[in-house]
Enzyme design. Structure first.
Site: not given
Length: 543
Positions: A222, A476, A501
């Protein structure tokens, strides 16, 4: 021990061995490829930018209940824990790496942890796997990220986890709240300073452990994936390579269409269930219509089991909450029917109206059924706060500052609306005013691309970039701003149709689908190749 009583960086007495020792490691790297063990609003506030983070938040975003909340299954399996073998250290970190004024030489203790369990030692040139911390306390990623501990034995690797400045125990001059109130302090809270922190800590660890010949691979998911990418580009002399999982490095400076994030969520719901998708898409107009009069507010309060009668402002908070729930469900969706998309849509479809029923009433019942299924709550009342209440306070406040300063991602719903969400464009003017009122500074929307690049990324990185894996799952929504195509032989994009994700770097499970296992094996194979080439080059250089 340092002056605070914490352990200082380790000092291991080792002796250097002849270059021939690396031949042994070539065999180890080759063996590392063995299978794994198993309604027209505008987004004008910094809080409207969807959160990043490796794992899903616990509970349902910003909803409090009159009864205890059952922890969502997705969060339950990623609750931070303290693995055996971790040792905590503090590095005396420089406050400002880029100025040479008296104040810039101030320092603060930065936390990092090391797991020595599987390391074969610096004298043998064993690799170092480093997890670059992101917008949360260090414990979150240490507990959730499984890629390092699960693969360290194969490589004989040292595991290092470094906390991001201004989070957890690595806050200069007191608490994060106090630091963010001081304009002279919070200015040092940015990604550039964080990368320089990581560089100092990693060089310090290598020197302390006499591991000068140990290659470093950095990992991140991320926002941490962005950091891993940028670290490899800015500090190629320190990191041999990087695995950047679900890193939306292209969601800056209008490289990615504003609608990208919400378009992917729409696609996710539509593929899960056409009926569910249409129900959600139609629900916004129904909510707005009812919110326009007092009787309608009472109906909404009853249908959504609000603990207090909803006001017009309360309805906006409700809509914001629904938006967040759909976002998180898609972003952190695993494989159906475990949680996320399938849970919401199964509940919405199961409660579809019977022939002759009140379509409007039933539609709201179905929307609420989706919330209840996702939260695990089917009793009690709900307080819709409009806040991302299930994220930690430090993540919320820290992320708010970071997005108000340099990490400006213009996410919204604008133009021709092909999503299931109401039109809600990103309002840069309103966003700027919001940030200025809170922090007295103006956002710098062009800084990330100026400092790290992003425009024409294929052409640019082909010239000087190497050894980065960009991994993305196409479920995602942040994959809309990820690197999805190979740039060169060593700038590799790995993507999976069903992945969510950071799914590839979290802890593996027995029920992991085959495509996920294969993705991880491919990542290991690529990293093995980098390390093997490094050893070969080192042998040649020292022979």
């Amino acid at each position: 021990m340092d002056s605070t009583g914490a352990a200082t960086a380790p000092l291991l007495m080792t002796t250097r061995r002849p270059p021939a020792v690396f031949l042994f490691f070539l065999l180890l790297v080759l063996s590392a490829t063995s299978p794994l063990v198993s309604a027209g609003r505008s987004r004008s506030s910094s809080s409207s930018i969807p959160r990043l983070g490796v794992t899903a938040p616990r509970g349902v975003l910003g909803i409090t209940h009159s009864k205890n909340v059952n922890v969502d299954a997705a969060a339950a399996e990623t609750t931070p824990h303290s693995p055996i073998g971790l040792q905590t250290y503090y590095y005396n970190q420089t406050l400002d790496h880029f100025s040479f004024t008296p104040g810039s030489y101030a320092t603060f203790p930065q936390r990092y942890v090391i797991n020595f369990d599987h390391w074969r030692g610096g004298s043998s040139g064993a690799p170092i796997f480093a997890e670059l911390g992101a917008e949360a306390s260090l414990g979150n990623d240490v507990g959730a990220v499984g890629f390092l501990p699960e693969n360290a034995p194969k490589f004989g690797a040292l595991q290092v986890y470094i906390e991001h400045r201004f989070y957890g125990n690595s806050v200069p001059f007191g608490s994060q709240g106090e630091a963010l109130k001081k304009a002279t302090v919070r200015g040092y809270f940015n990604s550039e300073q964080a990368l320089a922190d990581y560089a100092e800590v990693l060089l310090h660890v290598k020197k302390s452990l006499k591991a000068e010949n140990s290659p470093i691979i950095v990992f991140g998911g991320s926002y941490g994936g962005m950091l891993a990418t940028w670290f490899r580009l800015k500090y190629p002399h320190i990191a041999l390579g990087a695995l950047a999982s679900s890193a939306p490095i292209l969601y800056f400076d209008d490289i990615t269409p504003s609608n990208g994030y919400y378009s992917v969520i729409t696609k996710d719901f539509k593929e899960t269930s056409e009926t569910c998708y249409h129900t959600i898409k139609e629900s916004w107009a129904v909510i707005d219509r009812l919110a326009s009069h007092k009787e309608g507010l009472a109906i909404l309060s009853k249908k959504f089991r609000s603990c207090k009668t909803l006001t017009v402002e309360g309805v906006e908070a409700l809509k914001s909450q629904l938006d967040s729930i759909y976002c998180v469900a898609a972003q952190y969706n695993r494989a159906p029917p475990n949680f996320g998309l399938q849970k919401i849509c199964d509940a919405i479809d199961h409660n579809k109206p019977t022939s002759g029923g009140n379509t409007t009433t039933h539609l709201l019942d179905r929307i609420f059924a989706g919330i209840a299924a996702y939260s695990g709550i089917d009793t009690g009342c709900y307080n819709y706060t409009g806040d991302d209440g299930s994220f930690s306070a430090e993540t919320l406040s820290g992320w708010d500052w970071q997005t108000c300063s340099e990490l400006v991602m213009p996410i919204g719903v604008t133009g021709v609306n092909d999503t299931m969400f109401p039109k809600e464009p990103f309002d840069m003017k309103g966003f700027t005013e919001d940030c200025k009122s809170k922090y007295g500074v103006l956002p710098r929307p062009h800084w990330i691309t100026s400092y790290y690049g992003g425009h024409d990324i294929k052409e640019v990185l082909k010239r000087f970039g190497s050894n980065i894996i960009f991994s993305n799952g196409l479920v995602d929504p942040y994959s809309s701003a990820g690197v999805l195509e190979d740039i060169s032989e060593s700038l590799v994009a790995l993507k999976t149709e069903k992945g969510s994700h950071c799914m590839d770097i979290v802890r593996s499970r027995e029920d992991d689908p085959e495509w996920l296992v294969e993705m991880r094996l491919k990542e290991i194979e690529i990293i093995s190749g980098w390390i093997m080439q490094y050893y070969q080059d080192l042998i040649q250089a020292t022979s």
